[in-house]
Design a protein around this motif. Structure first.
Motif, PDB file in Angstrom:
ATOM      1  N   UNK A  95       0.856  -1.179   0.000  1.00 19.46           N
ATOM      2  CA  UNK A  95       0.000   0.000   0.000  1.00 19.46           C
ATOM      3  C   UNK A  95       0.900   1.240   0.000  1.00 19.46           C
ATOM      4  N   UNK A  96       0.355   2.378  -0.438  1.00 22.91           N
ATOM      5  CA  UNK A  96       1.145   3.609  -0.459  1.00 22.91           C
ATOM      6  C   UNK A  96       1.062   4.358   0.854  1.00 22.91           C
ATOM      7  N   UNK A  97       0.990   3.648   1.972  1.00 24.68           N
ATOM      8  CA  UNK A  97       0.731   4.285   3.258  1.00 24.68           C
ATOM      9  C   UNK A  97       2.035   4.665   3.952  1.00 24.68           C
ATOM     10  N   UNK A  98       2.430   5.897   3.790  1.00 29.04           N
ATOM     11  CA  UNK A  98       3.641   6.392   4.417  1.00 29.04           C
ATOM     12  C   UNK A  98       3.319   6.934   5.801  1.00 29.04           C
ATOM     13  N   UNK A  99       4.396   7.240   6.562  1.00 32.52           N
ATOM     14  CA  UNK A  99       4.203   7.884   7.858  1.00 32.52           C
ATOM     15  C   UNK A  99       3.433   9.193   7.711  1.00 32.52           C
ATOM     16  N   UNK A 100       3.780   9.961   6.688  1.00 32.46           N
ATOM     17  CA  UNK A 100       3.105  11.243   6.488  1.00 32.46           C
ATOM     18  C   UNK A 100       1.607  11.039   6.259  1.00 32.46           C
ATOM     19  N   UNK A 101       1.256  10.016   5.486  1.00 28.86           N
ATOM     20  CA  UNK A 101      -0.164   9.780   5.214  1.00 28.86           C
ATOM     21  C   UNK A 101      -0.912   9.333   6.466  1.00 28.86           C
ATOM     22  N   UNK A 102      -0.270   8.489   7.255  1.00 27.69           N
ATOM     23  CA  UNK A 102      -0.891   8.060   8.515  1.00 27.69           C
ATOM     24  C   UNK A 102      -1.111   9.258   9.433  1.00 27.69           C
ATOM     25  N   UNK A 103      -0.094  10.117   9.499  1.00 28.02           N
ATOM     26  CA  UNK A 103      -0.192  11.271  10.387  1.00 28.02           C
ATOM     27  C   UNK A 103      -1.287  12.231   9.913  1.00 28.02           C
ATOM     28  N   UNK A 104      -1.342  12.479   8.621  1.00 27.94           N
ATOM     29  CA  UNK A 104      -2.371  13.370   8.086  1.00 27.94           C
ATOM     30  C   UNK A 104      -3.773  12.862   8.392  1.00 27.94           C
ATOM     31  N   UNK A 105      -3.958  11.570   8.246  1.00 33.71           N
ATOM     32  CA  UNK A 105      -5.281  10.994   8.528  1.00 33.71           C
ATOM     33  C   UNK A 105      -5.633  11.180   9.995  1.00 33.71           C
ATOM     34  N   UNK A 106      -4.642  11.005  10.888  1.00 29.07           N
ATOM     35  CA  UNK A 106      -4.898  11.176  12.321  1.00 29.07           C
ATOM     36  C   UNK A 106      -5.271  12.620  12.629  1.00 29.07           C
ATOM     37  N   UNK A 107      -4.547  13.564  12.018  1.00 27.40           N
ATOM     38  CA  UNK A 107      -4.806  14.987  12.274  1.00 27.40           C
ATOM     39  C   UNK A 107      -6.263  15.348  11.963  1.00 27.40           C
ATOM     40  N   UNK A 108      -6.793  14.772  10.893  1.00 29.28           N
ATOM     41  CA  UNK A 108      -8.176  15.092  10.519  1.00 29.28           C
ATOM     42  C   UNK A 108      -9.163  14.706  11.616  1.00 29.28           C
ATOM     43  N   UNK A 109      -8.814  13.728  12.426  1.00 37.15           N
ATOM     44  CA  UNK A 109      -9.741  13.250  13.460  1.00 37.15           C
ATOM     45  C   UNK A 109      -9.582  13.995  14.786  1.00 37.15           C
ATOM     46  N   UNK A 110      -8.596  14.877  14.907  1.00 37.08           N
ATOM     47  CA  UNK A 110      -8.354  15.580  16.174  1.00 37.08           C
ATOM     48  C   UNK A 110      -8.989  16.969  16.113  1.00 37.08           C
ATOM     49  N   UNK A 111     -10.087  17.196  16.809  1.00 35.48           N
ATOM     50  CA  UNK A 111     -10.762  18.492  16.672  1.00 35.48           C
ATOM     51  C   UNK A 111      -9.962  19.660  17.243  1.00 35.48           C
ATOM     52  N   UNK A 112      -9.088  19.401  18.228  1.00 34.61           N
ATOM     53  CA  UNK A 112      -8.306  20.510  18.803  1.00 34.61           C
ATOM     54  C   UNK A 112      -7.272  21.064  17.841  1.00 34.61           C
ATOM     55  N   UNK A 113      -6.936  20.304  16.789  1.00 39.40           N
ATOM     56  CA  UNK A 113      -6.017  20.806  15.751  1.00 39.40           C
ATOM     57  C   UNK A 113      -6.851  21.588  14.736  1.00 39.40           C
ATOM     58  N   UNK A 114      -6.734  22.906  14.760  1.00 41.82           N
ATOM     59  CA  UNK A 114      -7.543  23.716  13.851  1.00 41.82           C
ATOM     60  C   UNK A 114      -6.806  24.038  12.560  1.00 41.82           C
ATOM     61  N   UNK A 115      -5.486  23.827  12.531  1.00 41.38           N
ATOM     62  CA  UNK A 115      -4.745  23.993  11.278  1.00 41.38           C
ATOM     63  C   UNK A 115      -3.515  23.109  11.309  1.00 41.38           C
ATOM     64  N   UNK A 116      -3.117  22.628  10.144  1.00 44.94           N
ATOM     65  CA  UNK A 116      -1.915  21.795  10.052  1.00 44.94           C
ATOM     66  C   UNK A 116      -1.310  21.936   8.664  1.00 44.94           C
ATOM     67  N   UNK A 117      -0.024  22.293   8.644  1.00 45.36           N
ATOM     68  CA  UNK A 117       0.700  22.466   7.391  1.00 45.36           C
ATOM     69  C   UNK A 117       1.933  21.571   7.362  1.00 45.36           C
ATOM     70  N   UNK A 118       2.248  21.033   6.192  1.00 43.10           N
ATOM     71  CA  UNK A 118       3.585  20.496   5.949  1.00 43.10           C
ATOM     72  C   UNK A 118       4.496  21.695   5.704  1.00 43.10           C
ATOM     73  N   UNK A 119       5.668  21.694   6.351  1.00 39.84           N
ATOM     74  CA  UNK A 119       6.507  22.904   6.342  1.00 39.84           C
ATOM     75  C   UNK A 119       7.931  22.622   5.876  1.00 39.84           C
ATOM     76  N   UNK A 120       8.577  23.668   5.360  1.00 36.08           N
ATOM     77  CA  UNK A 120      10.023  23.632   5.148  1.00 36.08           C
ATOM     78  C   UNK A 120      10.715  23.763   6.501  1.00 36.08           C
ATOM     79  N   UNK A 121      11.987  23.403   6.553  1.00 36.14           N
ATOM     80  CA  UNK A 121      12.765  23.619   7.770  1.00 36.14           C
ATOM     81  C   UNK A 121      12.998  22.342   8.542  1.00 36.14           C
TER      82      UNK A 121
END
Lengths: 172, 172
Positions: A95-121
């Motif tokens: 499957x194409x399930x990377x760590x980033x994809x797992x994390x993104x899916x989790x973020x969508x389910x956390x209501x206290x996270x009102x914004x989330x960006x992939x960032x440089x740095x």
DNA sequence: CGTGAAACATTAGCGGC
DNA sequence: GCCGCTAATGTTTCACG
């Protein structure tokens, strides 16, 4: 993507609506010196083209008891974590399930996270987290963030004072 | 400050309005099983108490050509800067004009800064900056931020991908 | 809290520039 | 093409039960 033609009147309508999204079409028409029907046609066109993404009520976080605003930098495992191999070795094969994809899916389910960006740095993600107090924040970090198998590092900063905060974008 | 009594219906109204701020009072009344008048009375009460701060249209940054989102950490001079002493030695005598106050006032005049917080940690302020492209960003940093006499250090990170972004607060 | 009526707003069709 | 008029429909709002 950025290919919608906007004239001066469209931009004035957008500037008005991003300050007050509940003005009546008649009020807006008056302010841009148009009669109601062409004004409404322009607004509908802006909505359908997606330039206007939607209309929302903005709530007061403090009056809802959400007194703590944190920005959290998160660094993820890059390869070979348990969760990823578990999924990759599943019945569906590679499957194409990377760590980033797992994390993104989790973020969508956390209501206290009102914004989330992939960032440089140094860090991979920046989260904006809105909670009641430090006890809630601590629980969020321990039970959700650090508990997530892809997360390897977390750094938090807290807002002492928000002195500018607008949803209105600068229209050229 | 956090002392407004909200019952279950109020919270449902808030949840609905922060997803769609242009629903008609009749629609909202129907969804919360109320007739239009008490529903409107509740909404007005929420507006007047400030729990509802306002209504806005959300625009699509990319469709407006604002393709670059940056978070900028800023550190300020703590005492004795030129701007501060100049103001302090002015005709009004010892004004309370600190570096932080000068910087805050400047931030209010910069439309590309859509949010600014005083923060815990190494840096004093965190700015969210929305601009067309790197050329504009570079000009903003050089001509506005670094040009400001109170600013002594600036660190920028750029959003590669925004995969969660909501104005809806988590209502308990 | 709900009902009803007046005031107001939205929207589609049509003619004109 | 884009504007503005009209008229029907739907919505908000308030006094009162």
């Amino acid at each position: 993507m950025a290919s919608i033609e906007l004239d001066a009147i469209d931009r004035r309508i957008l500037a008005i609506l991003q300050e007050n999204g509940r003005l009546s079409n008649q009020d807006i028409a008056e302010r841009v010196n148009l009669s109601p029907s062409p004004c409404l046609r322009r607004i509908r066109r802006l909505e359908e083209s997606g330039v206007i993404r939607g209309y929302v009520a903005l709530l007061d976080a403090q009056k809802l008891g959400l007194d703590l605003l944190a920005y959290v930098s998160v660094r993820l495992e890059k390869r070979g974590g348990l969760a990823v191999t578990a999924v990759r070795e599943g019945p569906a094969g590679r499957a194409g399930t990377t760590h980033a994809e797992l994390f993104r899916a989790a973020v969508q389910t956390w209501p206290e996270v009102v914004a989330c960006h992939a960032m440089t740095g140094d860090m991979d993600f920046l989260l904006r987290v809105q909670v009641e107090d430090m006890a809630h924040f601590s629980r969020f970090v321990q039970d959700q963030l650090l508990h997530h198998p892809s997360v390897i590092d977390v750094k938090s900063s807290f807002s002492l004072d928000t002195f500018k905060e607008t949803t209105a974008l600068p229209i050229r």
